[in-house]
Design a protein around this motif. Structure first.
Motif, mmCIF file in Angstrom:
data_model
loop_
_atom_site.group_PDB
_atom_site.id
_atom_site.type_symbol
_atom_site.label_atom_id
_atom_site.label_comp_id
_atom_site.label_asym_id
_atom_site.label_seq_id
_atom_site.Cartn_x
_atom_site.Cartn_y
_atom_site.Cartn_z
ATOM 1 N N LEU A 1 8.865 10.164 10.075
ATOM 2 C CA LEU A 1 8.920 8.835 10.703
ATOM 3 C C LEU A 1 7.571 8.433 11.292
ATOM 4 O O LEU A 1 7.155 7.277 11.165
ATOM 5 N N GLN A 2 6.903 9.371 11.920
ATOM 6 C CA GLN A 2 5.597 9.076 12.505
ATOM 7 C C GLN A 2 4.599 8.708 11.412
ATOM 8 O O GLN A 2 3.816 7.767 11.563
ATOM 9 N N GLU A 3 4.616 9.440 10.310
ATOM 10 C CA GLU A 3 3.690 9.147 9.219
ATOM 11 C C GLU A 3 3.974 7.775 8.607
ATOM 12 O O GLU A 3 3.049 7.014 8.317
ATOM 13 N N ILE A 4 5.243 7.438 8.440
ATOM 14 C CA ILE A 4 5.604 6.111 7.929
ATOM 15 C C ILE A 4 5.096 5.035 8.883
ATOM 16 O O ILE A 4 4.525 4.029 8.458
ATOM 17 N N SER A 5 5.300 5.251 10.161
ATOM 18 C CA SER A 5 4.834 4.294 11.167
ATOM 19 C C SER A 5 3.322 4.127 11.106
ATOM 20 O O SER A 5 2.809 3.006 11.167
ATOM 21 N N ASN A 6 2.607 5.231 10.969
ATOM 22 C CA ASN A 6 1.150 5.166 10.869
ATOM 23 C C ASN A 6 0.719 4.390 9.630
ATOM 24 O O ASN A 6 -0.205 3.581 9.676
ATOM 25 N N LEU B 1 2.454 2.091 8.002
ATOM 26 C CA LEU B 1 2.784 0.682 8.182
ATOM 27 C C LEU B 1 1.784 0.008 9.111
ATOM 28 O O LEU B 1 1.397 -1.137 8.882
ATOM 29 N N ASP B 2 1.374 0.711 10.141
ATOM 30 C CA ASP B 2 0.399 0.162 11.076
ATOM 31 C C ASP B 2 -0.923 -0.102 10.362
ATOM 32 O O ASP B 2 -1.531 -1.153 10.545
ATOM 33 N N ASN B 3 -1.345 0.828 9.517
ATOM 34 C CA ASN B 3 -2.581 0.632 8.754
ATOM 35 C C ASN B 3 -2.444 -0.542 7.797
ATOM 36 O O ASN B 3 -3.376 -1.318 7.615
ATOM 37 N N LYS B 4 -1.293 -0.698 7.174
ATOM 38 C CA LYS B 4 -1.053 -1.801 6.241
ATOM 39 C C LYS B 4 -1.141 -3.136 6.979
ATOM 40 O O LYS B 4 -1.740 -4.083 6.491
ATOM 41 N N GLU B 5 -0.551 -3.210 8.175
ATOM 42 C CA GLU B 5 -0.573 -4.440 8.955
ATOM 43 C C GLU B 5 -1.998 -4.786 9.367
ATOM 44 O O GLU B 5 -2.395 -5.951 9.355
ATOM 45 N N ARG B 6 -2.805 -3.795 9.706
ATOM 46 C CA ARG B 6 -4.200 -4.042 10.087
ATOM 47 C C ARG B 6 -4.992 -4.551 8.884
ATOM 48 O O ARG B 6 -5.848 -5.406 9.029
ATOM 49 N N ASN B 7 -4.723 -3.993 7.714
ATOM 50 C CA ASN B 7 -5.450 -4.406 6.518
ATOM 51 C C ASN B 7 -5.074 -5.817 6.095
ATOM 52 O O ASN B 7 -5.877 -6.515 5.478
ATOM 53 N N ASN C 1 11.525 -3.297 2.497
ATOM 54 C CA ASN C 1 12.952 -3.067 2.694
ATOM 55 C C ASN C 1 13.298 -1.611 2.448
ATOM 56 O O ASN C 1 14.089 -1.021 3.185
ATOM 57 N N VAL C 2 12.721 -1.031 1.418
ATOM 58 C CA VAL C 2 12.964 0.382 1.116
ATOM 59 C C VAL C 2 12.454 1.250 2.256
ATOM 60 O O VAL C 2 13.131 2.185 2.695
ATOM 61 N N VAL C 3 11.283 0.937 2.750
ATOM 62 C CA VAL C 3 10.693 1.712 3.843
ATOM 63 C C VAL C 3 11.560 1.609 5.098
ATOM 64 O O VAL C 3 11.832 2.618 5.751
ATOM 65 N N TYR C 4 12.016 0.412 5.422
ATOM 66 C CA TYR C 4 12.842 0.238 6.620
ATOM 67 C C TYR C 4 14.196 0.935 6.466
ATOM 68 O O TYR C 4 14.716 1.508 7.425
ATOM 69 N N LYS C 5 14.752 0.914 5.265
ATOM 70 C CA LYS C 5 16.001 1.634 5.025
ATOM 71 C C LYS C 5 15.781 3.136 5.169
ATOM 72 O O LYS C 5 16.630 3.852 5.718
ATOM 73 N N LEU C 6 14.647 3.624 4.689
ATOM 74 C CA LEU C 6 14.326 5.041 4.827
ATOM 75 C C LEU C 6 14.175 5.409 6.300
ATOM 76 O O LEU C 6 14.677 6.453 6.740
#
Length: 64
Positions: free
Chosen positions: A49-54, A56-62, A5-10
């Motif tokens: 934003l790009q770094e956050i997206s990257n 999050l993508d790594n977290k989802e893969r893990n 939630n914090v990440v999405y708000k950011l």
């Protein structure tokens, strides 16, 4: 899950900040220095934003 939630708000805050900077540039700035400052902010926000997206993508893969 609250950390997401914090990440999405950011992300929402950064997207709004980008739009605000772009609107300011489009409405006109009074100096080249202010223009360069705003463009730099937009670039920094977009890079963040790009770094956050990257991340999050790594977290989802893990999680899979």
């Amino acid at each position: 899950m609250e950390e997401f939630n914090v990440v999405y708000k950011l992300q929402r805050y950064l997207k709004q900040a980008i739009e605000d900077c772009k609107d300011t540039v489009m409405s006109g700035v009074d100096s080249l220095e202010k223009y360069q400052y705003l463009v730099g902010k937009v670039q920094a926000f977009e890079q963040t934003l790009q770094e956050i997206s990257n991340l999050l993508d790594n977290k989802e893969r893990n999680d899979d």
